[in-house]
Write a protein that holds these residues in place. Structure first.
Motif, PDB file in Angstrom:
ATOM      1  N   LEU A   1     -35.767 -58.066  -8.157  1.00 19.97           N
ATOM      2  CA  LEU A   1     -35.827 -56.680  -8.595  1.00 19.97           C
ATOM      3  C   LEU A   1     -37.165 -56.032  -8.260  1.00 19.97           C
ATOM      4  O   LEU A   1     -37.214 -54.834  -7.954  1.00 19.97           O
ATOM      5  CB  LEU A   1     -35.558 -56.608 -10.096  1.00 19.97           C
ATOM      6  N   GLU A   2     -38.229 -56.807  -8.290  1.00 19.23           N
ATOM      7  CA  GLU A   2     -39.547 -56.254  -7.971  1.00 19.23           C
ATOM      8  C   GLU A   2     -39.595 -55.695  -6.546  1.00 19.23           C
ATOM      9  O   GLU A   2     -40.261 -54.699  -6.287  1.00 19.23           O
ATOM     10  CB  GLU A   2     -40.625 -57.326  -8.144  1.00 19.23           C
TER      11      GLU A   2
ATOM     12  N   ILE B   1     -33.173 -51.442 -15.910  1.00 22.60           N
ATOM     13  CA  ILE B   1     -32.525 -52.639 -15.368  1.00 22.60           C
ATOM     14  C   ILE B   1     -33.162 -53.854 -16.034  1.00 22.60           C
ATOM     15  O   ILE B   1     -34.344 -54.149 -15.803  1.00 22.60           O
ATOM     16  CB  ILE B   1     -32.672 -52.723 -13.841  1.00 22.60           C
ATOM     17  N   ALA B   2     -32.389 -54.546 -16.860  1.00 18.56           N
ATOM     18  CA  ALA B   2     -32.876 -55.740 -17.551  1.00 18.56           C
ATOM     19  C   ALA B   2     -32.377 -56.984 -16.829  1.00 18.56           C
ATOM     20  O   ALA B   2     -31.214 -57.049 -16.403  1.00 18.56           O
ATOM     21  CB  ALA B   2     -32.387 -55.748 -19.002  1.00 18.56           C
ATOM     22  N   VAL B   3     -33.268 -57.976 -16.684  1.00 13.62           N
ATOM     23  CA  VAL B   3     -32.958 -59.188 -15.935  1.00 13.62           C
ATOM     24  C   VAL B   3     -32.953 -60.386 -16.876  1.00 13.62           C
ATOM     25  O   VAL B   3     -33.887 -60.581 -17.654  1.00 13.62           O
ATOM     26  CB  VAL B   3     -33.981 -59.424 -14.805  1.00 13.62           C
TER      27      VAL B   3
ATOM     28  N   LEU C   1     -28.005 -58.882 -14.375  1.00 14.84           N
ATOM     29  CA  LEU C   1     -28.672 -57.585 -14.438  1.00 14.84           C
ATOM     30  C   LEU C   1     -27.859 -56.664 -15.350  1.00 14.84           C
ATOM     31  O   LEU C   1     -26.653 -56.505 -15.145  1.00 14.84           O
ATOM     32  CB  LEU C   1     -28.784 -56.947 -13.051  1.00 14.84           C
ATOM     33  N   ILE C   2     -28.499 -56.096 -16.341  1.00 16.17           N
ATOM     34  CA  ILE C   2     -27.862 -55.092 -17.196  1.00 16.17           C
ATOM     35  C   ILE C   2     -28.457 -53.739 -16.826  1.00 16.17           C
ATOM     36  O   ILE C   2     -29.653 -53.498 -17.032  1.00 16.17           O
ATOM     37  CB  ILE C   2     -28.095 -55.384 -18.689  1.00 16.17           C
ATOM     38  N   VAL C   3     -27.647 -52.862 -16.259  1.00 21.59           N
ATOM     39  CA  VAL C   3     -28.098 -51.558 -15.775  1.00 21.59           C
ATOM     40  C   VAL C   3     -27.602 -50.492 -16.753  1.00 21.59           C
ATOM     41  O   VAL C   3     -26.391 -50.289 -16.894  1.00 21.59           O
ATOM     42  CB  VAL C   3     -27.569 -51.287 -14.350  1.00 21.59           C
TER      43      VAL C   3
ATOM     44  N   ALA D   1     -36.944 -54.600 -17.094  1.00 19.97           N
ATOM     45  CA  ALA D   1     -37.256 -55.435 -18.249  1.00 19.97           C
ATOM     46  C   ALA D   1     -36.817 -56.864 -17.941  1.00 19.97           C
ATOM     47  O   ALA D   1     -35.894 -57.090 -17.155  1.00 19.97           O
ATOM     48  CB  ALA D   1     -36.545 -54.915 -19.498  1.00 19.97           C
ATOM     49  N   GLY D   2     -37.492 -57.837 -18.552  1.00 20.19           N
ATOM     50  CA  GLY D   2     -37.129 -59.231 -18.323  1.00 20.19           C
ATOM     51  C   GLY D   2     -37.822 -59.806 -17.106  1.00 20.19           C
ATOM     52  O   GLY D   2     -38.881 -59.333 -16.677  1.00 20.19           O
ATOM     53  N   LEU D   3     -37.216 -60.822 -16.512  1.00 21.80           N
ATOM     54  CA  LEU D   3     -37.815 -61.563 -15.399  1.00 21.80           C
ATOM     55  C   LEU D   3     -37.501 -60.865 -14.084  1.00 21.80           C
ATOM     56  O   LEU D   3     -36.639 -61.300 -13.310  1.00 21.80           O
ATOM     57  CB  LEU D   3     -37.290 -63.003 -15.399  1.00 21.80           C
TER      58      LEU D   3
END
Length: 339
Positions: free
Chosen positions: A203-204, A257-259, A268-270, A222-224
């Motif tokens: 994601l980065e 976007i949470a990882v 991934l939660i978008v 958010a997250g990893l």
């Protein structure tokens, strides 16, 4: 591409091979007895022990033949018959066999049924897809043709006014743009169906492209975010771009976007803060060409492309509950197949 043909020549059937081998095994004790009798020059009368041995050998050979027929020949013939039935009857004929015999034949049968199911589903998909495409192309083409004919047949005695002419030309341009968007989406979907690039991204690496493409959206992670998943960066960008575009079109100003990472997958939660998706449309949003913004140029292909792309790389997408806006859960392979 035409399927390769098996070279037609005589080949022994499996049953013939099995019974020939068993007869050869059966003939071995007979040959041994005949050999020792010839060497010892004994009488031609067979001893009871020899007769018993031959009967036992014959019975054992028959039992082995029955077992091999039951566990190998019969299931293979049944699988061949099921293949021919599926070719004639389609999806309705995709049924398990009555018996499989061995673990290997059961595994082979399951693989075959899975493949047959996918091929039948693909046939249905192509049929419905062709119907949708022809319908979507027909509307703007009809409008362009009608406007062009009116402009061509303009009466010299009673010519169109400038605003009328301009309106028809604007309609032609708008429909041409719609066709261009539709064809671009079709190219994306074609690439999604037949991926030829394997790779990894995270994601980065994708976030800068998304923020540049959608400057009006505040995109956060958010997250990893550094965790790698099995999608090439370009594919991941297309997937998330379609979700970001949908969010912006529905009034969203923020996209998060949470990882989350497990042993096998990256989730991934978008989520966005837009108007969300009406409950009545939940079952339809992944249908090809379904759009709530058709009058504003929506093609209804974005989520279909996202699902196809993720599916091609072993991932999934589903709509999940959200207190505000829309939320999607994406399951991605943690590593690509090629590593």
């Amino acid at each position: 591409m035409e399927a390769p043909k098996v070279k037609m020549k005589w080949r022994p059937g499996l049953a013939l091979v099995i019974y020939t081998v068993l007869l050869a095994v059966m003939a071995l004790p007979v040959a041994v007895i005949a050999w020792f009798r010839a060497v010892e020059a004994t009488s031609g009368k067979m001893e009871p022990a020899e007769i018993t041995a031959l009967i036992v050998a014959l019975a054992f050979t028959v039992v082995v033949a029955y077992v091999l027929t039951r566990t190998i020949t019969t299931p293979i013939n049944a699988l061949i018959a099921r293949t021919e039935a599926i070719a004639r009857g389609g999806k309705a004929e995709i049924q398990p066999l009555d018996r499989y015999g061995t673990q290997e034949i059961a595994t082979l049968s399951q693989s075959f049924l899975d493949l047959a199911g996918k091929l039948v589903d693909r046939t249905d998909y192509v049929r419905s897809f062709a119907m949708y495409v022809s319908h979507e192309l027909k509307s703007p083409l009809t409008a362009i043709r009608g406007a062009a004919e009116l402009l061509r047949d303009d009466d010299a005695d009673y010519p169109m006014s400038f605003p009328q002419r301009q309106r028809f030309l604007d309609n032609i341009i708008a429909d041409a743009k719609r066709l261009d968007i539709l064809l671009s989406r079709l190219r994306e979907l074609s690439n999604a169906e037949l991926p030829n690039v394997r790779g990894q991204a995270n994601l980065e690496a994708v976030l800068p492209r998304l923020r540049e493409q959608f400057p009006t959206l505040r995109i956060t992670a958010a997250g990893l975010a550094s965790s790698s998943f099995g999608l090439p960066a370009e594919t991941a960008t297309i997937v998330l771009s379609n979700l970001a575009e949908n969010a912006g079109q529905h009034g969203a100003t923020e996209l998060n976007i949470a990882v989350a990472v497990s042993e096998q997958q990256v989730a991934l939660i978008v989520r966005d803060n837009g108007r969300g998706i009406a409950p009545s449309n939940w079952d339809r949003i992944f249908q090809p060409f379904f759009s709530t913004r058709r009058e504003m140029g929506g093609t209804g292909m974005g989520l279909g492309i996202v699902r196809a792309m993720l599916g091609a790389y072993g991932g999934t997408i589903e709509l999940i509950d959200s207190e505000a806006g829309a939320a999607f859960a994406l399951e991605l392979p943690k590593l690509s197949e090629t590593g």
